[in-house]
Design an enzyme around this catalytic site. Structure first.
Site, PDB file in Angstrom:
ATOM      1  N   THR A 301       1.808   1.018  11.973  1.00 54.82           N
ATOM      2  CA  THR A 301       2.733   0.330  11.068  1.00 54.82           C
ATOM      3  C   THR A 301       3.023   1.184   9.840  1.00 54.82           C
ATOM      4  OG1 THR A 301       1.901  -1.828  11.790  1.00 54.82           O
ATOM      5  CG2 THR A 301       3.109  -1.763   9.716  1.00 54.82           C
ATOM      6  N   TRP A 304       5.187   4.106  10.891  1.00 55.61           N
ATOM      7  CA  TRP A 304       6.550   3.658  11.178  1.00 55.61           C
ATOM      8  C   TRP A 304       7.398   3.666   9.919  1.00 55.61           C
ATOM      9  CZ3 TRP A 304       9.564  -0.562   9.635  1.00 55.61           C
ATOM     10  CH2 TRP A 304      10.702  -0.828  10.423  1.00 55.61           C
ATOM     11  N   HIS A 305       6.781   3.389   8.776  1.00 48.92           N
ATOM     12  CA  HIS A 305       7.543   3.305   7.534  1.00 48.92           C
ATOM     13  C   HIS A 305       7.856   4.671   6.922  1.00 48.92           C
ATOM     14  CE1 HIS A 305       6.448  -0.998   7.579  1.00 48.92           C
ATOM     15  NE2 HIS A 305       7.521  -1.141   6.850  1.00 48.92           N
ATOM     16  N   GLY A 306       7.111   5.698   7.254  1.00 49.52           N
ATOM     17  CA  GLY A 306       7.419   7.004   6.675  1.00 49.52           C
ATOM     18  C   GLY A 306       6.366   8.034   6.995  1.00 49.52           C
ATOM     19  N   PHE A 439      13.259   3.885   5.188  1.00 50.95           N
ATOM     20  CA  PHE A 439      12.326   3.667   6.281  1.00 50.95           C
ATOM     21  C   PHE A 439      13.016   3.528   7.623  1.00 50.95           C
ATOM     22  CE2 PHE A 439      10.903   1.316   2.412  1.00 50.95           C
ATOM     23  CZ  PHE A 439      10.124   2.332   1.932  1.00 50.95           C
TER      24      PHE A 439
END
Length: 439
Positions: A301, A304-306, A439
């Protein structure tokens, strides 16, 4: 082109809806597909090929997977699914984590959507879509393309075949769009100015309360920014006959981090639960493997954002908190009044979102140190100035984030007021960021 821009509100959206609503039912998927490509090309025409490749690639994979499944060719099905996942994740990694190429808007969302489609066809949960136009409309659907919610194919499979357009859905969709626009423009943008002021101050000059004001402002800005866009997406989809799931449900009213993540970015949490956590074994194979599964999900997770280390740290931070809650914290919190759980949750989220907000992990560590008292000053003149200028706005944000006054959203006069005040702000202000473009 963002939803909170004048060109979208007064040009693109009315023109698209006019064509879409006038088109016969059998052509509406084509109108949606082509309109979405125009929307995407407005800002990033060079990446249309990437999105089309992703759509066509997994459209073909779906057909092959269904053929292989129906004929018992499990080896072929496994190879196709593995290839689909590897190609999709490779594209995501190249563009999102290499640091060489610009990040295509929406790639995190439509990549997860096409992956969930092939996985569900492989499992036999859905039938392969035979219409390339319908599948393209699913992948490129512009309301949720840039910020979600992440839409699983099985949730819209029936509506891709036929949508019942009616006045009630149109009426409610307009209301959701107007209220989402207000959350984004009137709350997120305004509260964001407080965070921008605080983050520009050298960390060595920050007082503890000034840092808490800034971090609280960012946590509220992110919520109103992202949930406002989700509301606009759900509203526009409803105008078109689609009923997308809710993506937020007043997460700051939660009494634990476990509850918070059931209410925040709901579609992402469901995606990781269904396609990562449960396949890994979920909570069915003992505590140690459950801890491993939670850490894997939250590591992914964060990634996934960066690509920054701060995002990985952010994900693992929440993963550890969730593990501690399952181990003993939830039982401990249940012994106290609910207010204790609310305060703990809000404080823990604000600390976590501070790491999420900054550009690097060292910046996040320095800010966390100030928040936890690593400064000689509890407050200073800057704190008092910020409170005098933003105190009322922060209170309004807090009350709005926990759902106070939500009944007002049912009144058309409030929709109209929200719309016109938002437009007036957009015309008058140059500050109109969208945080999830990162993102």
């Amino acid at each position: 082109m963002v939803f909170s821009s004048l060109i979208f509100i007064f040009r693109f959206l009315p023109a698209f809806l006019a064509v879409y609503l006038l088109a016969p039912d059998r052509y509406r998927n084509l109108v949606l597909f082509m309109g979405s490509l125009v929307f995407y090309a407005w800002g990033e025409p060079v990446y249309i090929g990437l999105m089309l490749f992703s759509a066509f690639f997994d459209y073909g994979n779906g057909l092959v997977l269904e053929y292989a499944r129906m004929r018992g060719k499990t080896g072929l099905a496994g190879m196709v699914l593995t290839g689909s996942i590897l190609v999709n994740l490779s594209l995501l990694a190249i563009f999102k984590y290499s640091g060489v190429l610009p990040l295509p808007v929406g790639i995190s969302f439509y990549t997860f959507q096409t992956m969930s489609y092939t996985i569900d066809v492989y499992r036999g949960g859905v039938k392969a879509q035979k219409s390339l136009t319908a599948f393209g409309a699913y992948v490129a659907m512009f309301p949720q393309l840039i910020a979600g919610p992440i839409v699983r194919y099985k949730d819209v499979e029936a509506e891709l075949k036929h949508r019942n357009l009616n006045l009630r859905d149109g009426y409610e969709g307009i209301g959701r769009f107007c209220m989402g626009l207000g959350k984004k423009v009137l709350l997120a943008n305004q509260i964001g100015l407080l965070w921008e002021t605080v983050i520009k101050l050298p960390s060595g000059e920050l007082s503890m309360l000034t840092a808490w004001l800034g971090s609280t402002a960012f946590a509220l800005q992110l919520y109103f920014d992202f949930s406002g866009y989700s509301d606009m997406a759900v509203g526009m989809a409803q105008m078109m006959g689609f009923h997308l799931q809710e993506n937020f449900h007043y997460p700051y009213w939660s009494g634990s981090i476990t509850e918070f993540w059931r209410r925040w970015h709901i579609s992402l949490g469901q995606w990781f639960r269904e396609y990562v956590y449960i396949p890994l074994g979920g909570n069915r194979k003992g505590l140690l493997l459950q801890i491993r599964n939670i850490l894997v999900v939250w590591m992914l997770t964060g990634i996934w954002h960066g690509r920054g280390w701060n995002f990985l740290a952010w994900g693992l931070y929440f993963g550890v908190l969730l593990i501690l809650e399952k181990w003993f914290l939830l039982k401990w919190l249940s012994r106290f009044p609910s207010a204790v759980g609310h305060l703990y949750t809000c404080a823990a989220v604000i600390l976590g979102m501070t790491v999420f907000a900054v550009d690097s992990l060292p910046d996040g560590i320095r800010m966390i140190a100030v928040l936890l008292g690593g400064t000689a000053k509890l407050w200073d003149a800057e704190t008092l100035w910020l409170l005098s200028n933003y105190g009322v706005l922060l209170l309004a944000g807090v009350f709005g984030a926990v759902g106070s006054g939500k009944r007002l959203a049912a009144y058309p006069v409030v929709w109209i007021l929200s719309f016109f005040l938002s437009v007036a702000y957009i015309v008058d202000s140059a500050y109109n960021p969208f945080l999830y473009f990162r993102f």
